[in-house]
Design a protein around this motif. Structure first.
Motif, PDB file in Angstrom:
ATOM      1  N   LYS A   5       0.830  -1.207   0.000  1.00  0.00           N
ATOM      2  CA  LYS A   5       0.000   0.000   0.000  1.00  0.00           C
ATOM      3  C   LYS A   5       0.868   1.263   0.000  1.00  0.00           C
ATOM      4  O   LYS A   5       0.605   2.214  -0.734  1.00  0.00           O
ATOM      5  CB  LYS A   5      -0.908  -0.017   1.227  1.00  0.00           C
ATOM      6  CG  LYS A   5      -1.921   1.109   1.274  1.00  0.00           C
ATOM      7  CD  LYS A   5      -2.776   1.026   2.533  1.00  0.00           C
ATOM      8  CE  LYS A   5      -1.998   1.472   3.747  1.00  0.00           C
ATOM      9  NZ  LYS A   5      -2.841   1.563   4.966  1.00  0.00           N
ATOM     10  N   GLU A  50      -5.971   3.376   2.659  1.00  0.00           N
ATOM     11  CA  GLU A  50      -6.564   2.061   2.912  1.00  0.00           C
ATOM     12  C   GLU A  50      -7.819   1.854   2.067  1.00  0.00           C
ATOM     13  O   GLU A  50      -8.023   0.770   1.504  1.00  0.00           O
ATOM     14  CB  GLU A  50      -6.901   1.928   4.400  1.00  0.00           C
ATOM     15  CG  GLU A  50      -7.603   0.631   4.772  1.00  0.00           C
ATOM     16  CD  GLU A  50      -6.772  -0.613   4.486  1.00  0.00           C
ATOM     17  OE1 GLU A  50      -7.366  -1.671   4.188  1.00  0.00           O
ATOM     18  OE2 GLU A  50      -5.533  -0.534   4.554  1.00  0.00           O
ATOM     19  N   PHE A 103      -6.850   1.187  -1.554  1.00  0.00           N
ATOM     20  CA  PHE A 103      -6.225  -0.131  -1.703  1.00  0.00           C
ATOM     21  C   PHE A 103      -7.273  -1.241  -1.613  1.00  0.00           C
ATOM     22  O   PHE A 103      -7.258  -2.195  -2.403  1.00  0.00           O
ATOM     23  CB  PHE A 103      -5.163  -0.312  -0.618  1.00  0.00           C
ATOM     24  CG  PHE A 103      -4.277  -1.506  -0.825  1.00  0.00           C
ATOM     25  CD1 PHE A 103      -3.181  -1.441  -1.662  1.00  0.00           C
ATOM     26  CD2 PHE A 103      -4.538  -2.712  -0.178  1.00  0.00           C
ATOM     27  CE1 PHE A 103      -2.357  -2.538  -1.866  1.00  0.00           C
ATOM     28  CE2 PHE A 103      -3.733  -3.814  -0.367  1.00  0.00           C
ATOM     29  CZ  PHE A 103      -2.631  -3.725  -1.214  1.00  0.00           C
TER      30      PHE A 103
END
Length: 211
Positions: free
Chosen positions: A65, A72, A75
């Motif tokens: 990532k 987050e 991803f």
């Protein structure tokens, strides 16, 4: 997760590998990984027990990532896209990440880091098949032509970034004309074509998100 604004080199030290977050500096002796500096919080880590399976999986996810400079939420969205595609989810994830426009700009050496590539795309300096695209997560396809807008070609940032093209060239699945700042996606890469990510264990990421 909010945007990380702390020291970039600290992230590389935490993951134990170069994430190429600072462009040209990452190739010089000034790089924290070249200096072999310890992980942040080394004294604390020394007292920790053997990491759990979850900790190992999480570390692998964080590494990938951060490598692609993503939040987050971004991803996870790409992971769910990879799940719906035929084939191995882990391979699909890596290939999808490689096909992001900001990554393509970086791979063609029009930017010295993925973070810089995202800014270049955001600011409207990039054309795809002759049309301006300012979405960093745009997925390129085979045969797409990626170029820097004519008005932007004189910017110093592109001249500086192309120094790495002279040193290392480009991936086999890409083709670049450095004089005109134009590149072509010759084909969609296979997982084995992305050689600089050979140390990434994407199966651990699949296991993490499958819980």
């Amino acid at each position: 997760m909010g945007r990380y604004i702390g020291p970039q080199c600290r992230l590389c030290r935490a993951e134990g590998r170069k994430l190429f977050l600072k462009g040209e500096r990452c190739y010089t002796p000034k790089c924290a990984m070249t200096k072999n500096r310890p992980k942040p919080g080394k004294a604390q880590y020394a007292r920790m027990r053997k990491p759990s399976n979850y900790a190992i999986q999480l570390r692998e996810k964080q590494k990938l990532k951060r490598l692609y400079n993503m939040s987050e939420a971004q991803f996870r969205r790409f992971f769910h896209m990879a799940e719906k595609m035929p084939g191995r989810t882990g391979d699909n994830l890596i290939i999808l990440l490689e096909r992001r426009l900001d990554n393509i700009v970086y791979r063609m050496h029009f930017a010295s880091s993925r973070k810089q590539a995202r800014q270049i795309v955001d600011h409207g300096h990039v054309l795809v098949n002759g049309r301006k695209v300012n979405i960093p997560s745009y997925i390129v396809r085979e045969g797409d032509r990626v170029e820097i807008r004519e008005k932007s070609k004189k910017l110093l940032v592109f001249k500086e970034s192309l120094k790495e093209y002279t040193r290392s060239g480009v991936m086999a699945w890409l083709e670049v004309d450095p004089d005109n700042l134009v590149g072509t996606v010759k084909m969609i890469p296979m997982r084995s074509d992305i050689t600089d990510l050979a140390d990434i264990k994407e199966n651990l990421i699949v296991e993490l998100y499958s819980k």
